[in-house]
Write an enzyme that holds these catalytic residues in place. Structure first.
Site, PDB file in Angstrom:
ATOM      1  N   GLU A  85       0.808  -1.172   0.125  1.00  0.00           N
ATOM      2  CA  GLU A  85      -0.037  -0.071   0.141  1.00  0.00           C
ATOM      3  C   GLU A  85       0.891   1.139  -0.043  1.00  0.00           C
ATOM      4  O   GLU A  85       1.860   1.410   0.985  1.00  0.00           O
ATOM      5  CB  GLU A  85      -0.919   0.033   1.192  1.00  0.00           C
ATOM      6  CG  GLU A  85      -1.821   1.294   1.147  1.00  0.00           C
ATOM      7  CD  GLU A  85      -2.740   1.224   2.383  1.00  0.00           C
ATOM      8  OE1 GLU A  85      -2.824   0.002   3.306  1.00  0.00           O
ATOM      9  OE2 GLU A  85      -3.521   2.162   2.416  1.00  0.00           O
ATOM     10  N   LYS A 280      -6.675  -0.689  11.901  1.00  0.00           N
ATOM     11  CA  LYS A 280      -6.144  -0.985  10.465  1.00  0.00           C
ATOM     12  C   LYS A 280      -4.959  -0.089  10.052  1.00  0.00           C
ATOM     13  O   LYS A 280      -3.976  -0.549   9.770  1.00  0.00           O
ATOM     14  CB  LYS A 280      -7.283  -0.947   9.385  1.00  0.00           C
ATOM     15  CG  LYS A 280      -6.808  -1.150   8.048  1.00  0.00           C
ATOM     16  CD  LYS A 280      -6.053  -0.158   7.409  1.00  0.00           C
ATOM     17  CE  LYS A 280      -5.806  -0.645   5.906  1.00  0.00           C
ATOM     18  NZ  LYS A 280      -4.894   0.183   5.198  1.00  0.00           N
ATOM     19  N   ASP A 296       4.503 -14.478  11.206  1.00  0.00           N
ATOM     20  CA  ASP A 296       3.297 -15.088  10.806  1.00  0.00           C
ATOM     21  C   ASP A 296       2.339 -14.110  11.103  1.00  0.00           C
ATOM     22  O   ASP A 296       1.941 -13.812  12.209  1.00  0.00           O
ATOM     23  CB  ASP A 296       3.021 -16.366  11.830  1.00  0.00           C
ATOM     24  CG  ASP A 296       1.913 -16.959  11.414  1.00  0.00           C
ATOM     25  OD1 ASP A 296       0.904 -16.414  10.924  1.00  0.00           O
ATOM     26  OD2 ASP A 296       1.481 -18.253  11.500  1.00  0.00           O
ATOM     27  N   HIS A 393      -2.057  10.515   1.172  1.00  0.00           N
ATOM     28  CA  HIS A 393      -1.908   9.280   0.413  1.00  0.00           C
ATOM     29  C   HIS A 393      -2.101   9.432  -1.109  1.00  0.00           C
ATOM     30  O   HIS A 393      -1.545   8.558  -1.809  1.00  0.00           O
ATOM     31  CB  HIS A 393      -3.509   8.644   0.984  1.00  0.00           C
ATOM     32  CG  HIS A 393      -3.628   7.231   0.597  1.00  0.00           C
ATOM     33  ND1 HIS A 393      -2.770   6.194   1.017  1.00  0.00           N
ATOM     34  CD2 HIS A 393      -4.416   6.477  -0.262  1.00  0.00           C
ATOM     35  CE1 HIS A 393      -3.129   5.259   0.667  1.00  0.00           C
ATOM     36  NE2 HIS A 393      -4.248   5.155  -0.345  1.00  0.00           N
TER      37      HIS A 393
END
Ligand SMILES: CC(C)(COP(=O)([O-])OP(=O)([O-])OC[C@H]1O[C@@H](n2cnc3c(N)ncnc32)[C@H](O)[C@@H]1OP(=O)([O-])[O-])[C@@H](O)C(=O)NCCC(=O)NCCSC(=O)C[C@@](C)(O)CC(=O)[O-]
Ligand SMILES: NC(=O)C1=CN([C@@H]2O[C@H](COP(=O)(O)OP(=O)(O)OC[C@H]3O[C@@H](n4cnc5c(N)ncnc54)[C@H](O)[C@@H]3O)[C@@H](O)[C@H]2O)C=CC1
Length: 438
Positions: A85, A280, A296, A393
């Site tokens: 991202e 998030k 992991d 962004h």
């Protein structure tokens, strides 16, 4: 409809690809070319990657970026981040640079305990089971000695085993609930090996326990597995500075910024819709480092979100306050990580990432990962409460849009120059590109 294929796993890599491209693609040659162009020319390296998983047909690239200038407990750290991202690495870097002039990040490992459970069914009197458990408890330790002796030499091993009566929630359901210290490994395989031996011991000893009736002797082990919920494997990361030292920003005063920032965190503390997005943003930083260091991320994600719900309502992982003119922003999160075992000693880029971090212990890596999460959250909240998220962004996403429309080098220069003074949005870029192409 495509027919199912028997014995697919036994085919060679070439045969697997041929079956896939001929079965699912309108242009098999092109599909094959795309799949094989990501193969590594070094055959040994390709074989290593092929063998990480099953039915491998190619490699799936993910960019590896770095965020420099992290000051963590007085030490400079460059953090490797594997993520797809745009703007995440830039945001982490910006937050790192910002806090490096304000004392940096302070971290502490609060606890390092891992958990595993043997889930079983026992049909009988609970007090008899408790007495049986107390009698045989030393055997759980002695019969796992061959598995635990090396871990004990490192200072780890089994911490404790208890019997838990869960019959109030599910008929005849009990657990052996065990805690472990797995030192520098994440510990999944170590814990699972111990648990499977506990299960064997439990069943064997029950059959020989004279106080049990025939029915009570027939303990049914349902499963033995570690838990990825590790609320006692906890790390804290924190930043703080006088409100007056929070950077002057043309949009907002320091005081107003601090107040708005704290308010934004409070909203995430009480409102689950916001908390999920807030967290998030934290996971943007955490997952990227977890992946780069070969850990992991599914285990980490599952554990972190369970922790965020521990008080019965999903909530913010981070917290902020202003007290006596001091702005403090912090987070405590559970992270079961390894710097040995799993992929850590196998994947060449993971080895490089760990060397970049100067070969951290698992505890040191917990602190670095938590800092990446906090930094990411700081950057996102700073944007959200000042300019809005889209400005930064979309500035970073611009190259993706240009790639999507196969912009030429000249077009790239023209578009970049134009959007230095204009707001980037997908449609604005498309429209501007179209105007250039007229
Ligand atoms: C994107 C920035 C950093 C731009 O910020 P800016 O102020 O325009 O950047 P700048 O060009 O002035 O550069 C300042 C510093 O930022 C870094 N930086 C700046 N550009 C780059 C670059 N190209 N490559 C590498 N690093 C970069 C770098 O550290 C640089 O210092 P320098 O290296 O020049 O000494 C800022 O707007 C920002 O932090 N935005 C937040 C972005 C973000 O959070 N992205 C995550 C994706 S959105 C999301 O998924 C989560 C969210 C937002 O929903 C979570 C939530 O809601 O809480
Ligand atoms: N639910 C889950 O999360 C599950 C995860 N896994 C996978 O298991 C893997 C991780 O398991 P591990 O047992 O950590 O890896 P592993 O099986 O590679 O074992 C690591 C081993 O390294 C040795 N070791 C050497 N130096 C050590 C040190 N300083 N500290 C501790 N151990 C040291 C120990 O023998 C230890 O058992 C990951 O790949 C994970 O994806 C597997 C099953 C379930």
């Amino acid at each position: 409809m495509t027919k199912a294929i028997a014995g697919f796993s036994k085919l060679s890599k070439e045969e697997k690809i041929n079956w896939i491209v001929n079965t699912h693609f309108t242009n098999p040659e092109t599909a094959k070319q795309v799949i094989t162009q990501y193969w590594n020319s070094d055959e040994a390296l390709q074989k290593l990657h092929d063998e990480f998983i099953e039915n491998t047909i190619s490699n799936f690239y993910m960019p590896l970026g770095v965020a420099p200038n992290f000051l963590i407990n007085g030490k400079n750290v460059t953090i490797p981040m594997a993520i797809e991202e745009s703007s995440v690495v830039a945001a982490a870097s910006k937050a790192a640079k910002f806090w490096s002039n304000r004392g940096g990040f302070k971290t502490t490992v609060i606890s390092t305990e891992k958990i595993g459970q043997v889930h079983f069914i026992y049909k009988g009197a609970a007090d008899k089971l408790e007495a049986f458990f107390q009698t045989i408890k030393p055997k759980f330790f002695s019969e796992t000695e061959s598995i635990t002796k090396n871990m004990q030499k490192r200072g780890g091993g089994i911490i404790n085993i208890s019997l838990r009566d869960k019959t109030g929630e599910l008929e005849n359901y009990y657990q052996l609930h065990a805690t472990f210290n797995t030192k520098d490994s994440m510990g999944a395989n170590f814990i699972n090996s111990c648990l499977e031996q506990f299960a064997k011991t439990l069943k064997e000893q029950a059959l020989q326990y004279e106080a049990f009736s025939e029915m009570e002797k027939q303990i049914q082990v349902v499963m033995s597995i570690l838990s990825n919920y590790v609320p006692n494997c906890l790390v804290r990361a924190e930043v703080s500075c006088p409100v007056a030292d929070l950077k002057e920003d043309k949009h907002i005063s320091q005081e107003e910024f601090a107040e708005k920032f704290v308010r934004a965190v409070q909203i995430a503390e009480i409102e689950p819709y916001r908390a999920v997005t807030h967290n998030k943003g934290i996971m943007n930083g955490i997952d990227a480092v977890v992946i780069a260091t070969g850990n992991d991320f599914r285990a980490v994600e599952a554990g972190v979100h369970a922790f965020a719900s521990r008080n019965g309502k999903y909530s913010s992982l981070s917290h902020a306050k202003v007290e006596n003119g001091i702005f403090t922003f912090w987070m405590e999160i559970p992270l079961a990580l390894g710097t040995v075992g799993g992929l850590t000693g196998l994947h060449p880029l993971v080895k490089t990432a760990l060397e970049m971090l100067e070969h951290p212990s698992a505890e040191e890596l917990m602190q670095i990962v938590a800092v990446a999460g906090l930094a990411q959250n700081f950057a996102a909240l700073r944007s959200l409460t000042t300019t809005g998220i889209q400005q930064g962004h979309m500035k970073m996403h611009l190259m993706n849009i240009l790639n999507q429309f196969q912009a030429t080098e000249t077009e790239r220069l023209q578009v970049t120059a134009h959007f230095e003074h204009n707001t980037v949005s997908h449609s604005a870029v498309v429209d501007y590109l179209a105007s250039l192409r007229k």
